[in-house]
Each structure stands twice: as C-alpha cells, then as structure tokens.
Write an enzyme that holds these catalytic residues in place. Structure first.
Site, PDB file in Angstrom:
ATOM      1  N   SER A   8      17.291 -29.679  -2.712  1.00 39.41           N
ATOM      2  CA  SER A   8      16.302 -30.561  -3.340  1.00 39.41           C
ATOM      3  C   SER A   8      17.033 -31.777  -3.909  1.00 39.41           C
ATOM      4  O   SER A   8      18.276 -31.774  -4.002  1.00 39.41           O
ATOM      5  CB  SER A   8      15.589 -29.828  -4.469  1.00 39.41           C
ATOM      6  OG  SER A   8      16.522 -29.561  -5.515  1.00 39.41           O
ATOM      7  N   ASP A  27      14.859 -31.030   0.887  1.00 38.01           N
ATOM      8  CA  ASP A  27      13.579 -30.511   0.382  1.00 38.01           C
ATOM      9  C   ASP A  27      12.941 -31.540  -0.564  1.00 38.01           C
ATOM     10  O   ASP A  27      13.633 -32.111  -1.417  1.00 38.01           O
ATOM     11  CB  ASP A  27      13.875 -29.210  -0.376  1.00 38.01           C
ATOM     12  CG  ASP A  27      12.646 -28.379  -0.645  1.00 38.01           C
ATOM     13  OD1 ASP A  27      11.642 -28.544   0.062  1.00 38.01           O
ATOM     14  OD2 ASP A  27      12.696 -27.537  -1.578  1.00 38.01           O
ATOM     15  N   HIS A  73       4.832 -23.894  -7.095  1.00 34.59           N
ATOM     16  CA  HIS A  73       6.260 -23.718  -7.331  1.00 34.59           C
ATOM     17  C   HIS A  73       6.529 -22.962  -8.641  1.00 34.59           C
ATOM     18  O   HIS A  73       5.714 -22.991  -9.549  1.00 34.59           O
ATOM     19  CB  HIS A  73       6.954 -25.082  -7.395  1.00 34.59           C
ATOM     20  CG  HIS A  73       6.964 -25.801  -6.084  1.00 34.59           C
ATOM     21  ND1 HIS A  73       6.121 -26.832  -5.791  1.00 34.59           N
ATOM     22  CD2 HIS A  73       7.730 -25.611  -4.984  1.00 34.59           C
ATOM     23  CE1 HIS A  73       6.358 -27.257  -4.568  1.00 34.59           C
ATOM     24  NE2 HIS A  73       7.332 -26.536  -4.046  1.00 34.59           N
ATOM     25  N   GLY A  74       7.684 -22.338  -8.696  1.00 33.25           N
ATOM     26  CA  GLY A  74       8.121 -21.725  -9.942  1.00 33.25           C
ATOM     27  C   GLY A  74       7.676 -20.271 -10.076  1.00 33.25           C
ATOM     28  O   GLY A  74       7.176 -19.660  -9.126  1.00 33.25           O
ATOM     29  N   HIS A  95       5.200 -23.620   0.903  1.00 30.30           N
ATOM     30  CA  HIS A  95       6.046 -23.819  -0.290  1.00 30.30           C
ATOM     31  C   HIS A  95       5.551 -22.892  -1.386  1.00 30.30           C
ATOM     32  O   HIS A  95       4.447 -22.332  -1.302  1.00 30.30           O
ATOM     33  CB  HIS A  95       5.931 -25.266  -0.780  1.00 30.30           C
ATOM     34  CG  HIS A  95       6.699 -26.243   0.040  1.00 30.30           C
ATOM     35  ND1 HIS A  95       7.769 -26.935  -0.451  1.00 30.30           N
ATOM     36  CD2 HIS A  95       6.549 -26.632   1.329  1.00 30.30           C
ATOM     37  CE1 HIS A  95       8.239 -27.730   0.498  1.00 30.30           C
ATOM     38  NE2 HIS A  95       7.515 -27.567   1.588  1.00 30.30           N
ATOM     39  N   ASN A  97       9.449 -21.281   2.166  1.00 37.59           N
ATOM     40  CA  ASN A  97      10.456 -21.736   1.193  1.00 37.59           C
ATOM     41  C   ASN A  97      10.586 -20.751   0.032  1.00 37.59           C
ATOM     42  O   ASN A  97       9.576 -20.365  -0.574  1.00 37.59           O
ATOM     43  CB  ASN A  97      10.041 -23.089   0.605  1.00 37.59           C
ATOM     44  CG  ASN A  97       9.995 -24.195   1.643  1.00 37.59           C
ATOM     45  OD1 ASN A  97      10.106 -23.945   2.844  1.00 37.59           O
ATOM     46  ND2 ASN A  97       9.820 -25.411   1.184  1.00 37.59           N
ATOM     47  N   ASP A 151      12.880 -20.326  -3.536  1.00 39.79           N
ATOM     48  CA  ASP A 151      13.867 -20.774  -4.510  1.00 39.79           C
ATOM     49  C   ASP A 151      13.814 -19.875  -5.753  1.00 39.79           C
ATOM     50  O   ASP A 151      14.812 -19.282  -6.165  1.00 39.79           O
ATOM     51  CB  ASP A 151      13.591 -22.242  -4.890  1.00 39.79           C
ATOM     52  CG  ASP A 151      14.673 -22.833  -5.781  1.00 39.79           C
ATOM     53  OD1 ASP A 151      15.579 -22.085  -6.200  1.00 39.79           O
ATOM     54  OD2 ASP A 151      14.626 -24.032  -6.080  1.00 39.79           O
TER      55      ASP A 151
HETATM   56  P1  13P Z   1       9.263 -21.051  -5.079  1.00 34.58           P
HETATM   57  O1  13P Z   1       9.349 -21.722  -6.397  1.00 34.58           O
HETATM   58  O2  13P Z   1       8.045 -20.205  -4.976  1.00 34.58           O
HETATM   59  O3  13P Z   1      10.495 -20.289  -4.727  1.00 34.58           O
HETATM   60  O4  13P Z   1       9.094 -22.204  -3.964  1.00 34.58           O
HETATM   61  C1  13P Z   1      10.210 -22.952  -3.569  1.00 34.58           C
HETATM   62  C2  13P Z   1       9.844 -24.133  -2.738  1.00 34.58           C
HETATM   63  O5  13P Z   1       8.724 -24.315  -2.313  1.00 34.58           O
HETATM   64  C3  13P Z   1      10.929 -25.063  -2.417  1.00 34.58           C
HETATM   65  O6  13P Z   1      10.478 -26.157  -1.703  1.00 34.58           O
HETATM   66  O1  G3H Z   2      10.278 -26.892  -4.452  1.00 34.37           O
HETATM   67  C1  G3H Z   2      11.128 -27.090  -5.279  1.00 34.37           C
HETATM   68  C2  G3H Z   2      12.377 -26.325  -5.319  1.00 34.37           C
HETATM   69  O2  G3H Z   2      12.180 -25.107  -5.985  1.00 34.37           O
HETATM   70  C3  G3H Z   2      13.455 -27.153  -5.910  1.00 34.37           C
HETATM   71  O3  G3H Z   2      13.366 -27.228  -7.287  1.00 34.37           O
HETATM   72  O4  G3H Z   2      13.730 -29.628  -7.842  1.00 34.37           O
HETATM   73  O5  G3H Z   2      14.247 -27.778  -9.498  1.00 34.37           O
HETATM   74  O6  G3H Z   2      15.684 -28.118  -7.474  1.00 34.37           O
HETATM   75  P1  G3H Z   2      14.310 -28.253  -8.094  1.00 34.37           P
HETATM   76 ZN    ZN Z   3       8.544 -26.841  -2.366  1.00 35.79          ZN
END
Ligand code: 13P
Ligand code: G3H
Ligand code: ZN
Length: 304
Positions: free
Chosen positions: A49, A81, A177-178, A207, A250, A252
């Site tokens: 990212s 990303d 996300h998160g 995502h 995805n 993270d």
């Molecule tokens: P998560 O936060 O659900 O792992 O999603 C990550 C993501 O979409 C990164 O692009």
């Molecule tokens: O989709 C987002 C990813 O989880 C990346 O998160 O911008 O905190 O690295 P970040």
């Molecule tokens: Zn994402």
C-alpha cells in the site's frame, strides 16, 4: 522475475478459485506469506500500500519481493494496492511492478473514469496491468478510509470497464477494511456480485476480506490487546463469493492480528528476552499459518 498478475487472475477465473493478495510491510510478513505459498504450491500476489511504501520505502519492499520471486518456485506477482498518488503509481510502473491499483473510487464516476484511463495508458505501455475500484469499500485504515459503503452498480460497472480498459475491478459488495467490518450480522451482497459477473467479464477483486479469526483475537487479548467489537467475513461467504466470480482476494488485517498476537505473547512471556529475532520469529510463523488457511480457503493450493 515477477509474473503477470493478469495471467494469474485469468487462470483463476477459468478454474474458479481466487489468487491470494497479501499486504506486506516488512521482511517477516513477506517471508511468512511466501513460505505459506511455497508449502502449498500456490500462486501469490505480494502487495504494498502507499502506507507500506511510506513506512518501509518502495525500493526496500521491491527488493524483498524480487528476492522472494527469484528464490522460490511459485509464481509471485508484485502489486501496488490502493494507488492514489500519481507520482507513487508512476514510480511503481517504472520499477516494474506486475500491476498497479488506481483507487479513485471516492471521486465522481466521471473523474474515476478519467483518472483510471490515464493510469491504464501509462501502465499498458509497460505491459503492467491495472486494477480499478468502483463503489466504495468501507473501513478506516492509514490512507484508505471511507465511512459509508456504496455498493457497485452492475450497469455502471459495465460502462466503467468498457470506457477505462482496466484489467480487474475491485467491487463493493459489503466488505470493509480493517477489523471492525460489521456492526451486526456479516452479510455480503452475493446477488449484486452475481449481476456484476454477468455484466463484466474481467477478473473481480474482493477487498476488506479478512476473516478476523476468533482464535487470533483471543490470543491477542489474552496477552493484553483490547479488541472488542471486531468482526470479519465468515469463510462461507468467501466461498460463495468465489463461486460467484471473485478471483483475487485481499488480506491484510488477519496478518496484522497474527503479528500482534505473536509479538505480544513473546514479550509477555519472556520479559528478559530482547532479541528481535526471538520477538519477530514467532510472528513470522503465525503469519505463515494464517496465510496457509487463507490459501486453502481460496482454493489456490497446487495452482502454481
Ligand atoms: P482487510 O483489512 O480485510 O485485510 O482487507 C485488506 C485489503 O483490502 C487490502 O487492499
Ligand atoms: O486496503 C488497505 C490495506 O489494508 C493497507 O492498509 O494503508 O494501512 O497500509 P494501509
Ligand atoms: Zn483494499
């Protein structure tokens, strides 16, 4: 040598599984996910990212991923990303990423098209593929934040893909996300996904798909984390999304949770040990095991 993200995804689309996209921020996360892919003979996308790049440096992350791709037998693609900064996207293209994402999903439909088209032109000249996003995926992370979820409109998605020439499309079907994805029951709009699949022929991306496994949450909390209210996407909904045409997923947050839980455990249990290798080694192992679970769930075992 990195492989083409597009090739990986087209094969997945034909054979009905999803290619794992894992976000990397440092050596241990990268090694953990790559070891999982090697063990299970799965293709893998290593993604950075803008936040990861700001933290670790694009050249360092690129070197890590490139070394992994040279030392391992499984196909590894390298992906930017949520690219939002044009300069960052240009640097990724110049460095030889396999693919870049342009995330202009918070702009108007027309601006999103304009920005995406511009990146498609730049990237395709270098045979780099482009992921774009339509609709908004909820959640709040460093540089990626949005409060409301606007589901992707299938008719608009068709028009968007035709007018931009993007190679894959990130869709908003209820994920975010998160670690705090759902206030109530976790529900993905599988009906919207089915319609999207009918209208759009390119690979579709999910995502915000982490499962937030309760075992990891319990472990992190046991060693001091405070994570009340976290909620992930249930495995059954991931399986359904793959059946309905998702070909890149995805992850993270699950890696972050594994990292956190493992580091907390060592620090709590061994207060006299300050060797970083003893602190980060178990995190790498737990990340590997989480990545293996994701690969199995996505059906990409032995698809290398
Ligand atoms: P998560 O936060 O659900 O792992 O999603 C990550 C993501 O979409 C990164 O692009
Ligand atoms: O989709 C987002 C990813 O989880 C990346 O998160 O911008 O905190 O690295 P970040
Ligand atoms: Zn994402």
């Amino acid at each position: 040598m990195f492989v083409s993200t597009k090739k990986l995804l087209l094969k997945a689309q034909r054979e009905k599984y999803a290619v794992p996209h894992f976000n990397i921020n440092n050596l241990e996360i990268m090694q953990g996910v790559v070891q999982a892919a090697v063990k299970l003979n799965s293709p893998i996308i290593l993604a950075t990212s803008e936040g990861a790049i700001n933290y670790a440096g694009i050249n360092f992350l690129h070197c890590l991923a490139e070394t992994a791709s040279e030392l391992t037998s499984v196909p590894i693609a390298f992906h930017l990303d949520h690219g939002q900064d044009l300069n960052m996207i240009r640097r990724a293209i110049a460095l030889g990423y396999s693919s870049v994402m342009i995330d202009a999903s918070h702009d108007s439909f027309e601006t999103n098209i304009k920005k995406t088209k511009q990146i498609v032109q730049l990237a395709h000249r270098k045979h780099i593929s482009v992921e774009a996003e339509l609709g908004t995926i909820g959640g709040a992370e460093d540089l990626v934040s949005s409060r409301t979820i606007l589901y992707t409109d299938p008719a608009k998605a068709k028009e968007f893909v035709e007018r931009t020439g993007c190679d894959f499309l990130a869709v908003a079907i209820g994920t975010s996300h998160g670690a705090y994805k759902f206030a109530g029951k976790a529900v993905l709009k599988q009906d919207i996904l089915k319609q999207l699949r009918k209208k759009v022929n390119i690979p579709l991306v999910l995502h915000g798909a982490s499962g937030v496994p309760s075992s990891l949450v319990k472990m992190a909390e046991h060693y001091g984390a405070s994570l009340s209210g976290v909620e992930g996407v249930p495995d059954a909904q991931i399986r359904a999304a793959i059946a309905h045409g998702i070909t890149k997923i995805n992850t993270d947050t699950d890696l972050r949770l594994a990292f956190d839980a493992a580091v907390r455990k060592v620090i709590k249990r061994s207060p006299r040990d300050f060797d970083p290798r003893h602190i980060l080694g178990p995190a790498r192992e737990l990340i590997q095991s989480v990545a293996e679970q994701r690969i199995r769930l996505f059906g990409s075992v032995n698809k290398a």
